[in-house]
Design an enzyme around this catalytic site. Structure first.
Site, PDB file in Angstrom:
ATOM      1  N   SER A  16      59.242  51.970  40.568  1.00 25.74           N
ATOM      2  CA  SER A  16      58.497  50.718  39.787  1.00 25.74           C
ATOM      3  C   SER A  16      59.046  49.566  40.317  1.00 25.74           C
ATOM      4  O   SER A  16      58.200  48.469  40.100  1.00 25.74           O
ATOM      5  CB  SER A  16      58.755  50.763  38.313  1.00 25.74           C
ATOM      6  OG  SER A  16      60.058  50.786  37.913  1.00 25.74           O
TER       7      SER A  16
ATOM      8  N   THR B 128      59.049  47.749  35.602  1.00 25.73           N
ATOM      9  CA  THR B 128      59.300  46.440  36.083  1.00 25.73           C
ATOM     10  C   THR B 128      60.988  46.116  35.561  1.00 25.73           C
ATOM     11  O   THR B 128      61.430  47.143  34.859  1.00 25.73           O
ATOM     12  CB  THR B 128      58.670  45.352  35.243  1.00 25.73           C
ATOM     13  OG1 THR B 128      57.289  45.470  35.583  1.00 25.73           O
ATOM     14  CG2 THR B 128      59.107  44.002  35.687  1.00 25.73           C
TER      15      THR B 128
ATOM     16  N   THR C  28      58.830  43.799  40.495  1.00 22.72           N
ATOM     17  CA  THR C  28      57.891  45.120  40.150  1.00 22.72           C
ATOM     18  C   THR C  28      57.033  45.482  41.387  1.00 22.72           C
ATOM     19  O   THR C  28      56.841  44.659  42.437  1.00 22.72           O
ATOM     20  CB  THR C  28      57.087  44.993  39.070  1.00 22.72           C
ATOM     21  OG1 THR C  28      56.576  46.268  38.523  1.00 22.72           O
ATOM     22  CG2 THR C  28      55.936  44.019  39.221  1.00 22.72           C
TER      23      THR C  28
ATOM     24  N   ARG D 157      45.546  43.387  43.545  1.00 19.42           N
ATOM     25  CA  ARG D 157      45.904  43.340  42.243  1.00 19.42           C
ATOM     26  C   ARG D 157      47.270  42.593  41.973  1.00 19.42           C
ATOM     27  O   ARG D 157      48.308  42.975  42.583  1.00 19.42           O
ATOM     28  CB  ARG D 157      45.987  44.526  41.583  1.00 19.42           C
ATOM     29  CG  ARG D 157      46.021  44.282  39.866  1.00 19.42           C
ATOM     30  CD  ARG D 157      47.579  44.747  39.598  1.00 19.42           C
ATOM     31  NE  ARG D 157      47.580  44.626  38.092  1.00 19.42           N
ATOM     32  CZ  ARG D 157      48.912  45.080  37.491  1.00 19.42           C
ATOM     33  NH1 ARG D 157      50.024  45.109  38.247  1.00 19.42           N
ATOM     34  NH2 ARG D 157      49.127  45.029  36.344  1.00 19.42           N
ATOM     35  N   VAL D 158      47.414  41.404  41.275  1.00 18.39           N
ATOM     36  CA  VAL D 158      48.584  40.865  40.866  1.00 18.39           C
ATOM     37  C   VAL D 158      48.689  40.977  39.410  1.00 18.39           C
ATOM     38  O   VAL D 158      47.787  40.632  38.745  1.00 18.39           O
ATOM     39  CB  VAL D 158      48.457  39.385  41.328  1.00 18.39           C
ATOM     40  CG1 VAL D 158      49.785  38.766  40.716  1.00 18.39           C
ATOM     41  CG2 VAL D 158      48.342  39.116  42.772  1.00 18.39           C
ATOM     42  N   GLY D 159      50.027  41.575  39.123  1.00 19.55           N
ATOM     43  CA  GLY D 159      50.016  41.575  37.593  1.00 19.55           C
ATOM     44  C   GLY D 159      50.754  40.334  36.954  1.00 19.55           C
ATOM     45  O   GLY D 159      50.862  39.305  37.377  1.00 19.55           O
ATOM     46  N   ASP D 160      51.545  40.540  35.733  1.00 22.10           N
ATOM     47  CA  ASP D 160      52.053  39.571  34.888  1.00 22.10           C
ATOM     48  C   ASP D 160      53.321  39.279  35.562  1.00 22.10           C
ATOM     49  O   ASP D 160      53.775  38.140  35.283  1.00 22.10           O
ATOM     50  CB  ASP D 160      52.345  39.937  33.556  1.00 22.10           C
ATOM     51  CG  ASP D 160      53.313  41.352  33.384  1.00 22.10           C
ATOM     52  OD1 ASP D 160      52.957  42.322  34.067  1.00 22.10           O
ATOM     53  OD2 ASP D 160      54.247  41.288  32.720  1.00 22.10           O
TER      54      ASP D 160
ATOM     55  N   THR E 215      57.791  43.749  30.416  1.00 28.42           N
ATOM     56  CA  THR E 215      57.379  45.013  31.068  1.00 28.42           C
ATOM     57  C   THR E 215      56.291  45.437  30.396  1.00 28.42           C
ATOM     58  O   THR E 215      56.099  45.399  29.359  1.00 28.42           O
ATOM     59  CB  THR E 215      58.550  46.154  31.328  1.00 28.42           C
ATOM     60  OG1 THR E 215      58.973  46.480  30.177  1.00 28.42           O
ATOM     61  CG2 THR E 215      59.862  45.242  31.963  1.00 28.42           C
ATOM     62  N   GLY E 216      55.538  46.387  31.211  1.00 30.25           N
ATOM     63  CA  GLY E 216      54.414  47.141  30.449  1.00 30.25           C
ATOM     64  C   GLY E 216      52.943  46.808  31.375  1.00 30.25           C
ATOM     65  O   GLY E 216      53.014  46.321  32.222  1.00 30.25           O
TER      66      GLY E 216
ATOM     67  N   GLY F  86      50.612  44.894  32.496  1.00 30.27           N
ATOM     68  CA  GLY F  86      50.609  43.408  32.893  1.00 30.27           C
ATOM     69  C   GLY F  86      49.274  42.812  32.426  1.00 30.27           C
ATOM     70  O   GLY F  86      49.627  41.812  32.060  1.00 30.27           O
TER      71      GLY F  86
HETATM   72  N1  ASP Z   1      54.169  44.712  34.098  1.00 27.42           N
HETATM   73  C1  ASP Z   1      53.932  45.464  35.498  1.00 27.42           C
HETATM   74  C2  ASP Z   1      52.587  45.326  35.995  1.00 27.42           C
HETATM   75  O1  ASP Z   1      51.843  45.338  35.250  1.00 27.42           O
HETATM   76  C3  ASP Z   1      54.055  46.951  35.325  1.00 27.42           C
HETATM   77  C4  ASP Z   1      55.376  47.260  34.147  1.00 27.42           C
HETATM   78  O2  ASP Z   1      56.009  46.555  34.012  1.00 27.42           O
HETATM   79  O3  ASP Z   1      55.103  48.431  33.569  1.00 27.42           O
HETATM   80  O4  ASP Z   1      52.384  44.903  37.060  1.00 27.42           O
END
Ligand code: ASP
Length: 361
Positions: free
Chosen positions: A88, A213, A231, A241-244, A264-265, A267
Site C-alpha cells: 500500500s 497508507t 501511499t 488519480r490522486v487521493g487524499d 488512511t482509508g 481517499g
Molecule cells: N487514502 C488512500 C487513498 O485513497 C488509501 C488508503 O489509505 O487506504 O489513496
C-alpha cells in the site's frame, strides 16, 4: 421595531461584522514562541505491523538524540516506503489499472505551516522525501506526474522500477478477472503465479481492491511537530488519480499550536470532509485527540448517510497533540486494526483506539 426594521437591522449587523462575534471569533493565536517548549518527544504511526514498529524505532533514534520531528517522520516513512512487502506504500505498492505504480505523499512542518506534496509520482521509492524536497527547495507545495519525477531526478533521486514480482502478479491476476473473453494472462501462465493456481483455477480466485497508507507524526524535544502521509493509493485506480494523502488538510495536517492528524482509508471520502483539518480544529477547540478522531468519524457518517448514499465507512484517523497525547478511531468497513504504534521515552507500545460504525453482517 417593526418586522421589516428588524430584518434590516440583522442584515446590517452581519455586514458590519457583528454576526461574526455572535458566532464566536477565531481565538487569538498566541504570540509566544511555539518552539523551544522542551517537551518529551513522541513519534506515532498508523502502521502496527513489524515494518511500522521498525519505522518508529528508527524515527525514535533520531528524536531521542535531539533530532527534529521532520527528520524523524521522514526516516520512519522511508522505512515503510522501501519495504517490498507493503502493498500500500512506495516500492511494492499495487499499481494502477495500467500496471503502473503511482505514488502520493505529503509532509508538513507545524512550526512554519510549510508543506510539500507529490501526486502520481512514478519510479521513485521514497515519495515522502521528494515531498520534503519540494517543501524545502521550491516555493510550491505540490508537484504531480512528469513534473514531480523531473524535479525528483534533478534533486538526485534515483529512478527505479517500483513493481515487484509479487505486485506485478497481483495486477495480472486482477486484469485476468476483468473479463472471461479477453486474452490477458493466459491460464497456463496464471497457474504458475503465487495463489493463482489451485483446484479451482486462477480465473475464479478474486483479486480484491487493496488500499492503505502510512501516517507518521512526531513532536520533538523542542516542541516542534511534523507529519508525513505516504501511499500507493487505491489499487487498480484510474491512471492519474490522486487521493487524499498528498492534499494538506485531507490526508495530513500539522499545527505546532495544537498537534497533528493523519488519515488512511478511501481517499475520496476523506477529501470530501477535509478530515485532518477538521480533527486538528476540534483539538484546538479543546477536544482530546481521541475525541477529535471520533468526531471526524461521526461527522463523515452523519453527512454521507444523511444524504442517503450507500456510503461504507472505511477510514482510520490518528492524531497527536502538542503535549504528546494520542488518539485513533477507525470505521470498520474494511482493514484495521483501530490502533497505532507509538514511541516515547518509556519505550514502544501499541495504543488501542476505538472502532466505530462496524461493518454490517
Ligand atoms: N487514502 C488512500 C487513498 O485513497 C488509501 C488508503 O489509505 O487506504 O489513496
Amino acid at each position: 421595531m417593526s418586522k421589516l426594521d428588524r430584518r434590516d437591522f440583522i442584515r446590517h449587523s452581519i455586514a458590519a461584522g457583528a454576526g461574526a462575534a455572535a458566532l464566536g471569533r477565531f481565538p487569538e493565536v498566541s504570540a509566544a514562541p511555539v518552539s523551544g517548549r522542551k517537551v518529551n518527544p513522541i513519534v506515532i504511526t498508523s502502521h502496527t505491523n513489524q515494518t511500522g514498529q521498525e519505522a518508529i524505532r528508527q524515527a525514535w533514534d533520531i528524536l531521542s538524540s535531539g533530532g527534529t520531528a521532520m527528520d524523524a517522520v521522514e526516516k520512519g516513512a522511508n522505512i515503510v516506503e522501501v519495504d517490498p512487502n507493503d502493498h500500500s506504500v512506495g516500492y511494492g505498492g499495487l499499481p494502477n489499472a495500467a500496471g503502473v505504480v503511482q505514488l502520493d505523499a505529503s509532509c508538513m512542518d507545524g512550526k512554519t505551516y510549510n508543506a510539500g506534496a507529490v501526486g502520481c509520482l512514478e519510479n521513485i521509492k521514497t515519495p515522502s522525501s521528494v515531498a520534503r524536497a519540494i517543501m524545502e527547495h521550491t516555493q510550491h507545495i505540490m508537484l504531480v506526474g512528469k513534473g514531480a519525477l523531473e524535479f525528483a531526478v534533478s534533486m538526485g533521486f534515483k529512478e527505479e522500477n517500483l513493481l515487484t514480482p509479487q505486485s506485478r502478479e497481483m495486477w495480472i491476476r486482477w486484469r485476468e478477472q476483468l473479463s472471461p473473453d479477453d486474452d490477458y494472462g493466459p491460464k497456463s501462465y496464471l497457474k504458475t503465479l503465487k495463489g493463482g493456481g489451485g483446484s479451482k483455477g486462477s480465473e475464479t480466485l478474486p483479486v480484491e481492491y487493496h488500499h492503505g497508507t502510512v501516517n507518521v507524526l512526531a513532536v520533538d524535544s523542542q516542541g516542534d511537530i511534523a507529519g508525513i502521509t505516504t501511499t500507493s493509493g487505491v489499487s487498480w485506480k484510474v491512471p492519474g488519480r490522486v487521493g487524499d494523502s498528498p492534499i494538506i488538510g485531507d490526508g495530513l495536517y500539522v499545527d505546532n499550536l495544537v498537534g497533528a492528524a493523519g488519515a488512511t482509508g478511501w481517499g475520496e471520502d476523506v477529501m470530501k470532509s477535509c478530515a485532518t483539518y477538521f480533527i486538528v480544529g476540534r483539538m484546538r477547540d479543546g477536544r482530546s485527540p481521541q475525541q477529535a478522531c471520533e468526531d471526524a468519524c461521526d461527522m463523515i457518517v452523519q453527512r454521507y448517510r444523511g444524504i442517503g448514499s450507500d456510503y461504507v465507512p472505511g477510514e482510520k484517523f490518528v492524531a497527536l497533540s502538542k503535549d504528546g497525547e494520542v488518539g485513533c478511531a477507525y470505521m470498520g468497513g474494511g482493514g484495521g486494526p483501530p490502533a497505532l504504534t507509538l514511541h516515547t521515552p518509556e519505550g514502544q507500545k501499541l495504543y488501542h483506539g476505538r472502532s466505530l460504525y462496524p461493518a454490517k453482517g
